[in-house]
Design a protein around this motif. Structure first.
Motif, short mmCIF file in Angstrom:
data_model
loop_
_atom_site.label_atom_id
_atom_site.label_comp_id
_atom_site.label_asym_id
_atom_site.label_seq_id
_atom_site.Cartn_x
_atom_site.Cartn_y
_atom_site.Cartn_z
N TYR A 14 1.74 5.24 6.78
CA TYR A 14 1.37 5.48 5.39
C TYR A 14 0.13 4.67 5.05
O TYR A 14 -0.19 3.67 5.71
N ARG A 15 -0.55 5.12 4.00
CA ARG A 15 -1.64 4.35 3.43
C ARG A 15 -1.16 3.81 2.07
O ARG A 15 -0.24 4.37 1.47
N ILE A 17 -2.03 4.06 -0.87
CA ILE A 17 -2.02 4.97 -2.03
C ILE A 17 -1.04 6.12 -1.83
O ILE A 17 -0.82 6.91 -2.76
N ASP A 18 -0.44 6.23 -0.65
CA ASP A 18 0.52 7.30 -0.39
C ASP A 18 1.89 6.93 -0.93
O ASP A 18 2.26 5.74 -0.97
N PRO A 19 2.69 7.93 -1.34
CA PRO A 19 4.07 7.63 -1.73
C PRO A 19 4.92 7.33 -0.50
O PRO A 19 4.95 8.11 0.46
N SER A 92 11.30 7.20 -3.63
CA SER A 92 9.84 7.29 -3.50
C SER A 92 9.20 6.15 -4.29
O SER A 92 9.63 5.85 -5.40
N MET A 93 8.19 5.53 -3.70
CA MET A 93 7.47 4.47 -4.39
C MET A 93 6.06 4.37 -3.81
O MET A 93 5.80 4.73 -2.67
N ILE A 94 5.13 3.90 -4.65
CA ILE A 94 3.74 3.70 -4.24
C ILE A 94 3.56 2.23 -3.90
O ILE A 94 3.92 1.35 -4.68
N LEU A 95 3.00 1.95 -2.72
CA LEU A 95 2.82 0.57 -2.30
C LEU A 95 1.83 -0.17 -3.19
O LEU A 95 2.07 -1.28 -3.64
N ASN A 96 0.70 0.47 -3.46
CA ASN A 96 -0.37 -0.18 -4.22
C ASN A 96 -0.67 0.64 -5.46
O ASN A 96 -1.76 1.17 -5.64
N ASP A 97 0.32 0.73 -6.35
CA ASP A 97 0.17 1.57 -7.54
C ASP A 97 -0.84 1.02 -8.54
O ASP A 97 -1.41 1.75 -9.33
N GLU A 142 -6.80 2.49 3.41
CA GLU A 142 -7.54 3.63 2.87
C GLU A 142 -9.04 3.40 2.89
O GLU A 142 -9.83 4.29 2.60
#
Length: 313
Positions: A14-15, A17-19, A92-97, A142
């Motif tokens: 994952y990156r 910004i990815d969920p 589901s969660m965003i790492l760097n939201d 990213e």
């Protein structure tokens, strides 16, 4: 009774910004009560100084304080009950939201370990043991130096002769001489193979083998000093036995993902890479002492070049 995490992507990559999505799979022979189901992401850079790379400093510091990259916890389900059988709970969660913070890419080194873990915890109160499971996932940045593929690899020409060697050679190698030329990519994407070519133009002694060593150079700031250690990541043989002279040999080396990452220069640590072309010649001395790593390798010629790895968008 068991709990398992199944991520949405089979490669677990994952990156920021990815969920980060998937399912929590709970298997239970009977219904159970719980006080909430939580998932926690923990990313950190773990540093340690060992192998005598820092001398007396090693005994003082040893394992250093980890550098926290991200720590985030989310409640997936509030208190309630889980039915008997198999229950699947999506998350589901965003790492760097918030778009802040520096996410270094996953890397497993000798002294530097950049790791991201996802943990699920099913809280069951004081009278029951909580259920938990942990899985590692891979983070790719990213950010990229190059905007898009393809790029023209930065090819560097090299020459290996008896005059370019800094260590002593066997008399027959030094007097008879040898010349090996080629080119190799010294700047490439971490997901692409390392490519190039090599030609044995002349050699007074037959060649035993030609190998490509991929090395990592890990540096850690310890107090006011820098502890640096170089170690081999992998070895790829491109020729076995004596080769035809003036015949170009292709160099094609796949990079191991978890053991490599884009070149990193951080304040307290850095991760760099090198590539070494190692030519071993056929001699009776090699046959007698090849099992002894302490033996002087007077029958070996080499050339080392810096290797810059970058990430693609």
């Amino acid at each position: 009774m068991s709990v398992e995490i199944k991520l949405s992507r089979s490669n677990r990559t994952y990156r920021p910004i990815d969920p980060l999505a998937g399912k929590i799979i709970i298997k239970s022979p009977s219904s159970i009560s719980h006080h909430g189901i939580y998932i926690t992401v923990n990313g950190s850079v773990n540093l340690q100084v060992r192998g005598g790379s820092a001398g007396f400093i090693e005994s003082i510091y040893g394992v250093l304080k980890p550098i926290q990259i991200v720590k985030k916890s989310v409640e997936v389900q509030p208190s309630g009950k889980i039915s008997a059988g198999t229950t699947q709970i999506p998350f589901s969660m965003i790492l760097n939201d918030r778009g802040k913070g520096k996410f270094y890419e996953t890397f497993h080194g000798a002294n530097i370990n950049i790791q991201y873990l996802l943990n699920v915890d099913v809280a069951r109160g004081y009278l029951h043991k909580s259920l938990s499971a942990t899985v590692e996932f891979i983070v790719e940045s990213e950010l990229a130096i190059f905007p898009e593929k393809p790029i023209s690899p930065e090819m560097v020409f090299f020459y290996i002769t008896q005059d370019t060697q800094r260590h002593s050679l066997l008399p027959e190698l030094k007097s008879g001489g040898f010349k090996i030329s080629g080119r190799i990519c010294t700047q490439c994407f971490v997901s692409d193979p390392l490519v190039g070519e090599l030609t044995v133009e002349a050699s007074a002694v037959p060649v035993h083998s030609i190998d490509i060593h991929l090395l990592r150079v890990e540096s850690i700031m310890v107090g006011e000093n820098i502890a640096t250690e170089t170690s081999i990541v992998q070895t790829t043989q491109i020729a076995d036995g004596d080769v035809c002279h003036n015949l170009p040999l292709p160099i094609y080396v796949m990079l191991p993902r978890l053991l490599t990452c884009p070149t990193v220069f951080a304040g307290s640590f850095s991760v760099e890479f090198k590539v070494t072309i190692l030519v071993t010649f056929q001699t009776e001395l090699y046959t007698q002492t090849k099992s002894d790593p302490r033996a002087l390798r007077k029958w070996v010629a080499m050339e080392s070049l810096p290797l810059e790895l970058v990430q693609a968008k």
